[in-house]
Design a protein around this motif. Structure first.
Motif, PDB file in Angstrom:
ATOM      1  N   SER A 152      52.600  21.465 -18.502  1.00 48.67           N
ATOM      2  CA  SER A 152      53.498  21.501 -17.346  1.00 48.67           C
ATOM      3  C   SER A 152      52.726  22.027 -16.139  1.00 48.67           C
ATOM      4  O   SER A 152      51.590  22.513 -16.260  1.00 48.67           O
ATOM      5  CB  SER A 152      54.710  22.401 -17.618  1.00 48.67           C
ATOM      6  OG  SER A 152      54.316  23.758 -17.718  1.00 48.67           O
ATOM      7  N   PHE A 153      53.356  21.938 -14.973  1.00 48.59           N
ATOM      8  CA  PHE A 153      52.728  22.447 -13.759  1.00 48.59           C
ATOM      9  C   PHE A 153      52.459  23.937 -13.862  1.00 48.59           C
ATOM     10  O   PHE A 153      51.435  24.430 -13.368  1.00 48.59           O
ATOM     11  CB  PHE A 153      53.626  22.148 -12.562  1.00 48.59           C
ATOM     12  CG  PHE A 153      53.121  22.713 -11.261  1.00 48.59           C
ATOM     13  CD1 PHE A 153      52.117  22.075 -10.555  1.00 48.59           C
ATOM     14  CD2 PHE A 153      53.651  23.883 -10.749  1.00 48.59           C
ATOM     15  CE1 PHE A 153      51.644  22.593  -9.354  1.00 48.59           C
ATOM     16  CE2 PHE A 153      53.191  24.406  -9.550  1.00 48.59           C
ATOM     17  CZ  PHE A 153      52.184  23.761  -8.855  1.00 48.59           C
ATOM     18  N   ILE A 178      49.200  24.917 -15.393  1.00 51.61           N
ATOM     19  CA  ILE A 178      48.080  24.908 -14.446  1.00 51.61           C
ATOM     20  C   ILE A 178      48.030  26.218 -13.674  1.00 51.61           C
ATOM     21  O   ILE A 178      46.963  26.829 -13.514  1.00 51.61           O
ATOM     22  CB  ILE A 178      48.212  23.717 -13.478  1.00 51.61           C
ATOM     23  CG1 ILE A 178      48.269  22.402 -14.244  1.00 51.61           C
ATOM     24  CG2 ILE A 178      47.064  23.716 -12.479  1.00 51.61           C
ATOM     25  CD1 ILE A 178      48.564  21.210 -13.361  1.00 51.61           C
ATOM     26  N   THR A 234      50.378  16.479 -14.728  1.00 49.14           N
ATOM     27  CA  THR A 234      49.628  17.731 -14.882  1.00 49.14           C
ATOM     28  C   THR A 234      48.126  17.522 -14.737  1.00 49.14           C
ATOM     29  O   THR A 234      47.365  18.441 -15.038  1.00 49.14           O
ATOM     30  CB  THR A 234      49.906  18.362 -16.256  1.00 49.14           C
ATOM     31  OG1 THR A 234      49.481  17.462 -17.295  1.00 49.14           O
ATOM     32  CG2 THR A 234      51.370  18.696 -16.422  1.00 49.14           C
ATOM     33  N   ALA A 274      47.039  22.472 -19.923  1.00 49.03           N
ATOM     34  CA  ALA A 274      47.873  21.623 -19.075  1.00 49.03           C
ATOM     35  C   ALA A 274      47.776  20.156 -19.452  1.00 49.03           C
ATOM     36  O   ALA A 274      48.670  19.367 -19.132  1.00 49.03           O
ATOM     37  CB  ALA A 274      47.479  21.807 -17.608  1.00 49.03           C
TER      38      ALA A 274
END
Length: 311
Positions: free
Chosen positions: A142-143, A146, A228, A222
């Motif tokens: 997922s974002f 990151i 992503t 990620a």
């Protein structure tokens, strides 16, 4: 005796040089070393990105996949440096100003991302925040994966940039401001923060540049999904698919962004030094190279000789 005292700075002090290395030879060695290590690879990368001309360069960096990865990279990097600027300053403050059990351990852990291979950091983050998370929180792929990965690898840059300034800061200025009735927030805003700003800006710039090109810590945590995929992972995919021009073009964009950030920090540092010198001549209190802005309602007192003239 009198002639020597009248002109004490006529003979400049000679600097220490490396044994057997003259000034010209030393500069030549430095230029050659930097050229082989930095300048020539950068020139080769730029040349590769322009193999098909400016039109092909623009086509590569403006493709949907490249734009999406660059947007994800820049958004995550900006968010990370903002978070680490706040918490990195707090951590540096605790390490310098407070005493608590385990302080030496915390101080050593700060440097762990410097020594730890980033791919190992990715595995650690997966174990803690992945499918088998011991706390029941899964943010992998997922974002936010990151963001967490970049926070992990960039935190030391901010802490280690702010910490020396806190160590060297003269606490007598803070005590003097407190004796004049200034509260904690006012002291921090007008005395501490202006003197931490150069180091904080340098740490943020280095953290941002590192976040732009981070690869190992986000590779597994990620992943390489379209939502992503950061630019470094996209570059690897383009190299593996034989699109060397596209990989070089995206790399040049990241390089220019990092260089621009470093230039802005350099300009900010110059502005800060000029501002400090100007404040030193217009009523601020300067002590030990640090600057204290005038408190609200305070006015700089006139020099004693002028007071005597008015009397």
């Amino acid at each position: 005796m009198e002639a020597h005292a009248a002109n004490p700075t006529t003979a400049p002090r000679a600097g220490i040089r490396l044994p057997g290395v003259g000034a010209g030879l030393g500069r030549g060695v430095v230029v050659i070393y930097l050229s082989v290590l930095v300048l020539l690879p950068l020139a080769a990368l730029t040349d590769q990105s322009l193999t098909g001309g400016l039109g092909e360069f623009w086509h590569q960096v403006s493709s949907e996949q490249a734009v999406r990865s660059l947007r994800i990279t820049f958004e995550a990097s900006l968010l990370v440096v903002l978070i680490n600027a706040i918490f990195g300053t707090i951590i540096a403050w605790l390490l310098v100003r407070d005493q608590f059990p385990g302080k030496a351990v915390v101080n050593a852990i700060i440097d762990l991302p410097f020594a730890l291979p980033t791919i190992v950091a990715s595995l650690i983050l997966i174990q803690l925040w992945g499918n088998k998370s011991p706390v029941g929180v899964n943010i992998s792929l997922s974002f936010w994966a990151i963001v967490v990965a970049l926070m992990f690898v960039t935190l030391p840059f901010v802490v280690r940039a702010v910490q020396p300034l806190l160590i060297e800061m003269d606490r007598e200025m803070e005590e003097a401001a407190a004796s004049l009735g200034a509260g904690g927030p006012t002291i921090f805003r007008r005395i501490i923060f202006p003197n931490l700003l150069p180091g904080l800006a340098a740490g943020v710039a280095l953290a941002f540049a590192r976040a732009l090109g981070e690869f190992g810590s986000v590779l597994l945590f990620a992943g390489s999904l379209p939502t992503t995929m950061v630019s470094s992972v996209l570059i690897r995919q383009q190299v593996e698919s034989g699109n060397d021009t596209g990989a070089a073009a995206v790399s040049v964009v990241l390089l220019l962004a990092a260089l621009l950030m470093l230039v802005l920090v350099g300009l900010a540092g110059r502005w800060g030094r000029r501002h400090e010198r100007s404040q030193g001549t217009t009523g601020s209190i300067a002590t030990g190279g640090l600057t204290m802005m005038p408190m609200s309602g305070d006015e700089p007192s006139a020099p004693p000789d002028r007071e005597d003239e008015r009397e």
